[in-house]
Motif scaffolding. Sequence first.
Motif, PDB file in Angstrom:
ATOM      1  N   ARG A   1      38.553  32.388  41.502  1.00 49.87           N
ATOM      2  CA  ARG A   1      39.318  33.605  41.200  1.00 49.87           C
ATOM      3  C   ARG A   1      38.604  34.793  41.830  1.00 49.87           C
ATOM      4  O   ARG A   1      37.368  34.854  41.828  1.00 49.87           O
ATOM      5  N   PRO A   2      39.365  35.739  42.356  1.00 47.32           N
ATOM      6  CA  PRO A   2      38.731  36.949  42.907  1.00 47.32           C
ATOM      7  C   PRO A   2      37.902  37.668  41.838  1.00 47.32           C
ATOM      8  O   PRO A   2      38.279  37.698  40.656  1.00 47.32           O
ATOM      9  N   VAL A   3      36.801  38.224  42.267  1.00 45.08           N
ATOM     10  CA  VAL A   3      35.905  38.960  41.378  1.00 45.08           C
ATOM     11  C   VAL A   3      36.235  40.450  41.408  1.00 45.08           C
ATOM     12  O   VAL A   3      36.205  41.122  40.382  1.00 45.08           O
ATOM     13  N   VAL A   4      36.543  40.953  42.592  1.00 47.62           N
ATOM     14  CA  VAL A   4      36.861  42.374  42.739  1.00 47.62           C
ATOM     15  C   VAL A   4      38.073  42.566  43.642  1.00 47.62           C
ATOM     16  O   VAL A   4      38.355  41.747  44.520  1.00 47.62           O
ATOM     17  N   LYS A   5      38.768  43.668  43.384  1.00 49.17           N
ATOM     18  CA  LYS A   5      39.862  44.115  44.246  1.00 49.17           C
ATOM     19  C   LYS A   5      39.423  45.433  44.865  1.00 49.17           C
ATOM     20  O   LYS A   5      39.118  46.397  44.161  1.00 49.17           O
ATOM     21  N   LEU A   6      39.379  45.438  46.190  1.00 48.78           N
ATOM     22  CA  LEU A   6      39.053  46.655  46.921  1.00 48.78           C
ATOM     23  C   LEU A   6      40.317  47.140  47.616  1.00 48.78           C
ATOM     24  O   LEU A   6      41.196  46.346  47.932  1.00 48.78           O
ATOM     25  N   PHE A   7      40.404  48.427  47.866  1.00 48.32           N
ATOM     26  CA  PHE A   7      41.584  48.974  48.529  1.00 48.32           C
ATOM     27  C   PHE A   7      41.202  50.239  49.279  1.00 48.32           C
ATOM     28  O   PHE A   7      40.153  50.839  49.036  1.00 48.32           O
ATOM     29  N   LEU A   8      42.053  50.617  50.191  1.00 43.85           N
ATOM     30  CA  LEU A   8      41.870  51.839  50.950  1.00 43.85           C
ATOM     31  C   LEU A   8      42.947  52.818  50.487  1.00 43.85           C
ATOM     32  O   LEU A   8      44.124  52.647  50.814  1.00 43.85           O
ATOM     33  N   PRO A   9      42.565  53.807  49.663  1.00 41.59           N
ATOM     34  CA  PRO A   9      43.554  54.753  49.149  1.00 41.59           C
ATOM     35  C   PRO A   9      44.339  55.410  50.293  1.00 41.59           C
ATOM     36  O   PRO A   9      43.813  55.596  51.382  1.00 41.59           O
ATOM     37  N   THR A  10      45.550  55.749  50.023  1.00 42.46           N
ATOM     38  CA  THR A  10      46.494  56.345  50.976  1.00 42.46           C
ATOM     39  C   THR A  10      46.869  55.393  52.112  1.00 42.46           C
ATOM     40  O   THR A  10      47.354  55.817  53.150  1.00 42.46           O
ATOM     41  N   SER A  11      46.623  54.103  51.915  1.00 40.89           N
ATOM     42  CA  SER A  11      47.085  53.084  52.861  1.00 40.89           C
ATOM     43  C   SER A  11      47.453  51.842  52.044  1.00 40.89           C
ATOM     44  O   SER A  11      47.262  51.817  50.839  1.00 40.89           O
TER      45      SER A  11
ATOM     46  N   CYS B   1      42.587  39.093  52.509  1.00 42.52           N
ATOM     47  CA  CYS B   1      42.539  40.395  53.175  1.00 42.52           C
ATOM     48  C   CYS B   1      43.927  40.791  53.657  1.00 42.52           C
ATOM     49  O   CYS B   1      44.637  39.981  54.248  1.00 42.52           O
ATOM     50  N   ASP B   2      44.298  42.030  53.407  1.00 43.46           N
ATOM     51  CA  ASP B   2      45.599  42.552  53.828  1.00 43.46           C
ATOM     52  C   ASP B   2      45.395  43.975  54.322  1.00 43.46           C
ATOM     53  O   ASP B   2      45.084  44.869  53.545  1.00 43.46           O
ATOM     54  N   LEU B   3      45.581  44.171  55.611  1.00 39.55           N
ATOM     55  CA  LEU B   3      45.422  45.507  56.184  1.00 39.55           C
ATOM     56  C   LEU B   3      46.690  46.338  56.056  1.00 39.55           C
ATOM     57  O   LEU B   3      46.776  47.433  56.600  1.00 39.55           O
ATOM     58  N   GLY B   4      47.663  45.795  55.337  1.00 35.37           N
ATOM     59  CA  GLY B   4      48.897  46.526  55.132  1.00 35.37           C
ATOM     60  C   GLY B   4      49.900  46.356  56.251  1.00 35.37           C
ATOM     61  O   GLY B   4      50.829  47.143  56.391  1.00 35.37           O
ATOM     62  N   LEU B   5      49.731  45.311  57.051  1.00 34.21           N
ATOM     63  CA  LEU B   5      50.614  45.072  58.190  1.00 34.21           C
ATOM     64  C   LEU B   5      51.595  43.937  57.947  1.00 34.21           C
ATOM     65  O   LEU B   5      52.270  43.493  58.867  1.00 34.21           O
ATOM     66  N   GLY B   6      51.636  43.430  56.699  1.00 35.65           N
ATOM     67  CA  GLY B   6      52.566  42.364  56.361  1.00 35.65           C
ATOM     68  C   GLY B   6      52.066  40.966  56.660  1.00 35.65           C
ATOM     69  O   GLY B   6      52.842  40.021  56.638  1.00 35.65           O
ATOM     70  N   CYS B   7      50.764  40.827  56.947  1.00 33.70           N
ATOM     71  CA  CYS B   7      50.191  39.520  57.297  1.00 33.70           C
ATOM     72  C   CYS B   7      48.903  39.259  56.515  1.00 33.70           C
ATOM     73  O   CYS B   7      47.825  39.153  57.103  1.00 33.70           O
ATOM     74  N   PRO B   8      48.966  39.144  55.185  1.00 42.30           N
ATOM     75  CA  PRO B   8      47.749  38.863  54.423  1.00 42.30           C
ATOM     76  C   PRO B   8      47.170  37.504  54.803  1.00 42.30           C
ATOM     77  O   PRO B   8      47.919  36.563  55.071  1.00 42.30           O
ATOM     78  N   GLU B   9      45.849  37.423  54.859  1.00 53.31           N
ATOM     79  CA  GLU B   9      45.212  36.152  55.221  1.00 53.31           C
ATOM     80  C   GLU B   9      43.877  36.001  54.513  1.00 53.31           C
ATOM     81  O   GLU B   9      43.218  36.976  54.179  1.00 53.31           O
TER      82      GLU B   9
ATOM     83  N   LEU C   1      55.501  37.323  49.908  1.00 52.40           N
ATOM     84  CA  LEU C   1      55.902  38.719  49.767  1.00 52.40           C
ATOM     85  C   LEU C   1      55.609  39.569  51.004  1.00 52.40           C
ATOM     86  O   LEU C   1      56.269  40.581  51.232  1.00 52.40           O
ATOM     87  N   GLY C   2      54.570  39.178  51.751  1.00 51.97           N
ATOM     88  CA  GLY C   2      54.134  39.988  52.882  1.00 51.97           C
ATOM     89  C   GLY C   2      53.094  41.031  52.508  1.00 51.97           C
ATOM     90  O   GLY C   2      52.703  41.852  53.324  1.00 51.97           O
ATOM     91  N   TYR C   3      52.606  40.963  51.256  1.00 50.84           N
ATOM     92  CA  TYR C   3      51.564  41.877  50.793  1.00 50.84           C
ATOM     93  C   TYR C   3      50.918  41.261  49.548  1.00 50.84           C
ATOM     94  O   TYR C   3      51.483  40.376  48.920  1.00 50.84           O
ATOM     95  N   ILE C   4      49.738  41.759  49.202  1.00 52.49           N
ATOM     96  CA  ILE C   4      49.019  41.277  48.016  1.00 52.49           C
ATOM     97  C   ILE C   4      49.562  41.992  46.790  1.00 52.49           C
ATOM     98  O   ILE C   4      49.600  43.215  46.745  1.00 52.49           O
ATOM     99  N   ASN C   5      49.965  41.213  45.823  1.00 52.90           N
ATOM    100  CA  ASN C   5      50.482  41.737  44.567  1.00 52.90           C
ATOM    101  C   ASN C   5      49.458  41.462  43.482  1.00 52.90           C
ATOM    102  O   ASN C   5      49.464  40.422  42.852  1.00 52.90           O
ATOM    103  N   ALA C   6      48.544  42.413  43.272  1.00 49.87           N
ATOM    104  CA  ALA C   6      47.484  42.227  42.270  1.00 49.87           C
ATOM    105  C   ALA C   6      47.152  43.549  41.611  1.00 49.87           C
ATOM    106  O   ALA C   6      47.161  44.575  42.201  1.00 49.87           O
TER     107      ALA C   6
END
Length: 123
Positions: A38-48, A68-76, A118-123
């Motif tokens: 299970r993931p331990v932490v969720k990191l994000f880049l605010p305003t993206s 990892c999801d850079l917000g381009l619709g291709c999480p991997e 979905l094309g994005y991370i839903n967490a």
Amino acid sequence: MTLTITNLIPAEALARLKDNHLVNERAALVDNPSVDLRPVVKLFLPTSAAVWLITEFDEKEGLLFGLCDLGLGCPEIGYVAVSDLLTAIGPLGIRADRDTTFIAQKSLNGYAAEARWLGYINA
């Protein structure tokens, strides 16, 4: 202020990430499949739309492992360099941050399957 890994991820979470890395490193040494953690932490880049769900930290290589999801619709699932995360700056000049309310509800592969659909991370 310069962002460091310990500013971004608390010591307790870093210790769990390191332990998780050792678990999968040991599994690989004896040709066992990796453990779906299970993931331990969720990191994000605010305003993206960039989001990272992190399960492991390879301190020696300076790499985090997770979804990892850079917000381009291709999480991997893959690695992200700590240096890249610490220097990432969003559109308004805001650096990466940690979601302090995140509690993993499923394994990394569970999040990955949903994210691919979905094309994005839903967490």
